[in-house]
Design a protein around this motif. Structure first.
Motif, PDB file in Angstrom:
ATOM      1  N   THR A 144       0.650   5.646   0.253  1.00  0.00           N
ATOM      2  CA  THR A 144      -0.180   7.365   0.152  1.00  0.00           C
ATOM      3  C   THR A 144      -0.588   8.101  -1.637  1.00  0.00           C
ATOM      4  O   THR A 144       0.236   7.940  -1.608  1.00  0.00           O
ATOM      5  CB  THR A 144       0.211   8.383   1.238  1.00  0.00           C
TER       6      THR A 144
ATOM      7  N   THR B 262       0.840  -1.127   0.026  1.00  0.00           N
ATOM      8  CA  THR B 262       0.293   0.391   0.227  1.00  0.00           C
ATOM      9  C   THR B 262       0.548   0.634   0.119  1.00  0.00           C
ATOM     10  O   THR B 262       1.863   1.086   0.473  1.00  0.00           O
ATOM     11  CB  THR B 262      -0.841  -0.297   1.567  1.00  0.00           C
TER      12      THR B 262
ATOM     13  N   ARG C 298      -8.511   0.807   0.075  1.00  0.00           N
ATOM     14  CA  ARG C 298      -8.306   1.293   0.572  1.00  0.00           C
ATOM     15  C   ARG C 298      -7.866   0.587   2.356  1.00  0.00           C
ATOM     16  O   ARG C 298      -8.546  -0.919   2.471  1.00  0.00           O
ATOM     17  CB  ARG C 298      -8.320   2.742   1.873  1.00  0.00           C
TER      18      ARG C 298
ATOM     19  N   GLU D 229      -4.587   7.133   2.688  1.00  0.00           N
ATOM     20  CA  GLU D 229      -2.996   6.494   3.025  1.00  0.00           C
ATOM     21  C   GLU D 229      -3.578   4.536   2.620  1.00  0.00           C
ATOM     22  O   GLU D 229      -5.115   5.332   3.027  1.00  0.00           O
ATOM     23  CB  GLU D 229      -3.227   7.212   4.539  1.00  0.00           C
ATOM     24  N   ASN D 230      -2.802   4.448   2.901  1.00  0.00           N
ATOM     25  CA  ASN D 230      -3.526   2.763   2.802  1.00  0.00           C
ATOM     26  C   ASN D 230      -3.723   2.836   2.105  1.00  0.00           C
ATOM     27  O   ASN D 230      -4.955   1.704   1.874  1.00  0.00           O
ATOM     28  CB  ASN D 230      -3.760   2.406   4.551  1.00  0.00           C
TER      29      ASN D 230
END
Length: 440
Positions: free
Chosen positions: A376, A374, A419, A393-394
């Motif tokens: 950002t 993952t 996500r 994020e993620n």
């Protein structure tokens, strides 16, 4: 080959060449999180050493493929006999009011869907389509014919050396017909990008698992095709709605000793770009050398994209082992005159927005985690760059929403993304307004 007399300008589009062909993630476009491997190819630093811009793709070879007169007996729409083991499809007798035979078979259209024929949006000229057939020398030939004239009943002669008719032209008698582990394959590799026909000639060197030969361009207004690459061209692509083409040549591949996956990784290549417009190019190669690109990352972390306007070319690379994927941009008009500008120094899986105003990308991606990686999600102004704006994020991956360059106006509709929140199953989210990136 049978052709209906109904006027048709569009067919379903299914060519994959994002650099690219469709260029496809992890193929011509690079960028996917795969783990491809295979044999390496030595580099050749001379960008255009073998290019012969004014030479035809190959020598003319007379071919006896006389077509019957328009009132000759028609073939069944189903075509000729199939091998005994092949299931026979239902056949419908050809209606002589709707069909006429242009070329005795067997022949095959190149491209896929609408890319078999010219399809420039708003074009007022005639529709041209391209097909391949076996020549007298045993190699495949590539021909283009005026579909409007043929549908109107004009005698379109696709025979001999291709110079007998202004409405059917033989473009090469040395068409490449290979299937590769990486990059383009026949027949979809030869295709119309808008009204520009891109096609590949020559044969691969022993042990190279991708196309390596000349790549050519032709437009209906041109008297003859023009070479885009040297004899070590790998692939080319164009941006819909523009006259810009980018190509790769002098490619170096390698093999990952830690896996048995047999798709190769692209390590180095010469990036070419330029304008291939309606007017026939002047003498010389129409593309210029952007530079030698390298990818020293653990995975195939690189991309090349043309901006929707065709004004800029963006590309990425990993310049050192363990380094991040940097994204650079240069105006097409400045190629060979000035250096590219770095937009972001950490920009995995990046894409230019459909309206060309933003660059979306992931930062902090650890590609060693494969599909579990993952990063950002952020965006910066394109092509100016500047401080990035964080979206989420993620993020595993994202897709652009809005305009499709082939069909819909160039409109940015935001992003769809996946996500991975702590302690939860992965979730889809939408960013529908990039002025409010936190409103997911």
């Amino acid at each position: 080959m049978m052709l209906t007399s109904v006027a048709w300008r569009r067919l379903s589009f299914a060519v994959c060449f994002a650099f690219a062909a469709g260029a496809c993630e992890g193929t011509t476009s690079g960028g996917g999180r795969s783990n491809p491997t295979d044999a390496a190819s030595p580099a050749d630093g001379n960008a255009n050493a073998d290019a012969r811009p004014d030479a035809p793709p190959s020598a003319d070879v007379p071919v006896d493929t006389a077509s019957p007169a328009p009132d000759a007996p028609m073939l069944d729409v189903g075509g000729g006999p199939l091998p005994e083991a092949t299931p026979q499809l239902p056949r419908t007798p050809a209606d002589p009011r709707l069909t006429r035979r242009l070329v005795p078979g067997p022949v095959g259209l190149v491209g896929s869907g609408s890319s078999s024929c010219s399809h420039q949006a708003g074009a007022t000229g005639d529709l041209w389509c391209a097909f391949h057939k076996k020549g007298a020398a045993g190699k495949d030939e590539l021909w283009a014919f005026n579909a409007n004239k043929a549908a109107a009943g004009v005698a379109v002669a696709c025979e001999g050396d291709g110079n007998a008719s202004a409405d059917c032209r033989r473009l090469t008698d040395d068409l490449w017909t290979g299937t590769t582990l990486w990059g383009p394959s026949h027949p979809t590799a030869h295709r119309f990008e808008d009204d520009t026909l891109l096609f590949h000639t020559g044969a691969n060197r022993l042990g190279v698992p991708l196309h390596e030969g000349g790549i050519w361009a032709w437009r209906p207004a041109w008297a003859a095709p023009r070479r885009l690459t040297s004899d070590r061209g790998a692939f080319c692509t164009a941006q819909p709605g523009t006259s810009v083409v980018v190509c790769a040549q002098n490619v170096v591949l390698d093999k990952d000793p830690t896996t048995s996956f047999d798709r190769p990784r692209l390590r180095e290549y010469d990036l070419l770009a330029g304008v291939v417009g309606p007017a026939e190019p002047v003498a010389g190669l129409p593309l210029s050398l952007v530079g030698r690109r390298e990818n020293l990352g653990a995975d195939a972390a690189f991309r090349v994209r043309i901006s929707p306007s065709g004004e800029h070319v963006a590309f990425s690379r990993v310049a050192m082992v363990g380094g991040t994927e940097s994204v650079e941009v240069i105006r097409v008009a400045d190629i060979g005159k000035s250096a590219a500008t770095v937009l972001v120094t950490d920009g995995a899986d990046w894409e230019i927005a459909h309206d060309g105003a933003k660059l979306y990308h992931l930062t902090g991606v650890d590609r060693r985690r494969g599909e579990r990686a993952t990063g950002t999600l952020a965006m910066v102004d394109f092509p100016a760059g500047g401080p990035p704006t964080t979206v989420a994020e993620n993020v595993y991956f994202f897709e652009r929403l809005g305009g499709n360059e082939d069909v819909i106006p160039k409109v940015d509709g935001g992003l769809a993304l996946m996500r991975g929140l702590a302690g939860q199953e992965p979730r889809f989210a939408l960013m529908l307004d990039r002025k409010r990136p936190d409103a997911l």
